[in-house]
Write a protein that holds these residues in place. Structure first.
Motif, short mmCIF file in Angstrom:
data_model
loop_
_atom_site.label_atom_id
_atom_site.label_comp_id
_atom_site.label_asym_id
_atom_site.label_seq_id
_atom_site.Cartn_x
_atom_site.Cartn_y
_atom_site.Cartn_z
N ALA A 116 0.85 -1.20 0.00
CA ALA A 116 0.00 0.00 0.00
C ALA A 116 0.88 1.25 0.00
N LYS A 117 0.37 2.31 -0.56
CA LYS A 117 1.10 3.57 -0.57
C LYS A 117 1.07 4.19 0.81
N PHE A 118 2.05 5.03 1.08
CA PHE A 118 2.17 5.66 2.40
C PHE A 118 1.11 6.74 2.61
N GLY A 119 0.63 7.36 1.54
CA GLY A 119 -0.35 8.44 1.64
C GLY A 119 -1.64 8.03 2.34
N PRO A 120 -2.31 6.93 1.91
CA PRO A 120 -3.53 6.51 2.60
C PRO A 120 -3.30 6.16 4.07
N PHE A 121 -2.13 5.61 4.37
CA PHE A 121 -1.81 5.29 5.76
C PHE A 121 -1.72 6.56 6.61
N THR A 122 -0.98 7.55 6.13
CA THR A 122 -0.84 8.79 6.91
C THR A 122 -2.18 9.54 7.00
N LYS A 123 -2.99 9.44 5.97
CA LYS A 123 -4.32 10.06 5.99
C LYS A 123 -5.18 9.43 7.09
N LEU A 124 -5.10 8.11 7.22
CA LEU A 124 -5.85 7.40 8.24
C LEU A 124 -5.31 7.73 9.64
N ILE A 125 -4.01 7.76 9.80
CA ILE A 125 -3.41 8.10 11.10
C ILE A 125 -3.81 9.52 11.50
N ASP A 126 -3.81 10.43 10.55
CA ASP A 126 -4.22 11.81 10.83
C ASP A 126 -5.68 11.86 11.30
N LEU A 127 -6.51 11.06 10.68
CA LEU A 127 -7.92 10.99 11.07
C LEU A 127 -8.07 10.44 12.49
N LEU A 128 -7.30 9.42 12.82
CA LEU A 128 -7.34 8.85 14.17
C LEU A 128 -6.87 9.88 15.21
N LYS A 129 -5.85 10.65 14.86
CA LYS A 129 -5.37 11.69 15.78
C LYS A 129 -6.42 12.79 15.95
N LYS A 130 -7.11 13.12 14.86
CA LYS A 130 -8.13 14.17 14.90
C LYS A 130 -9.21 13.84 15.92
N TYR A 131 -9.61 12.57 15.98
CA TYR A 131 -10.67 12.15 16.90
C TYR A 131 -10.10 11.56 18.20
N GLN A 132 -8.79 11.74 18.43
CA GLN A 132 -8.10 11.32 19.64
C GLN A 132 -8.30 9.83 19.93
N LEU A 133 -8.20 9.02 18.89
CA LEU A 133 -8.29 7.57 19.02
C LEU A 133 -6.86 7.04 19.11
N ASN A 134 -6.37 6.92 20.34
CA ASN A 134 -4.96 6.63 20.57
C ASN A 134 -4.67 5.19 20.93
#
Length: 128
Positions: free
Chosen positions: A99-117
């Motif tokens: 998988a490309k790194f872009g979708p992964f970082t996009k998902l991690i950013d979304l998890l951080k946005k909603y404080q899902l740690n």
């Protein structure tokens, strides 16, 4: 000599039932990845046992498609689902090594946005 007019199939049925019982009990221990995600290898991987309360399983396959609980989902729908998630809820993330790194970082950013740690990123142990 006695002539056989019938074949006694009861012993054959008994054997088939025993074989069926063996197959059914061993099949419950077989774990299959329905999404065919090839996890990246790491040397510092620890054994992971999913918690009982795990209800969020995220994945990104080799085609960069998102999955929530093994069901394909668009990024927008995934964002809505994650917005409603509890911040203490454990999350399991599997990403295909192709998988490309872009979708992964996009998902991690979304998890951080909603404080899902409570995130567990799955990998497989590298055999040296």
């Amino acid at each position: 000599m006695k002539r056989f007019d019938q074949i006694n199939v009861i012993p054959m049925i008994d054997v088939m039932l025993v074989l069926l019982a063996i197959v059914l009990t061993s099949a419950s221990f077989i774990v299959q990845d329905k999404l065919n995600i090839e996890l990246p290898e790491t040397q510092q991987t620890e054994t992971y046992t999913p918690p009982e309360s795990l209800s969020l399983r995220l994945a990104i396959n080799a085609s960069n498609q998102y999955f929530l609980n093994d069901q394909p989902i668009s990024f927008e729908d995934l964002a809505q689902q994650l917005q409603q998630a509890d911040s203490d809820q454990p999350i399991e993330l599997r990403v295909d090594q192709k998988a490309k790194f872009g979708p992964f970082t996009k998902l991690i950013d979304l998890l951080k946005k909603y404080q899902l740690n409570q995130l567990n990123i799955l990998t497989r142990k590298h055999n040296a």
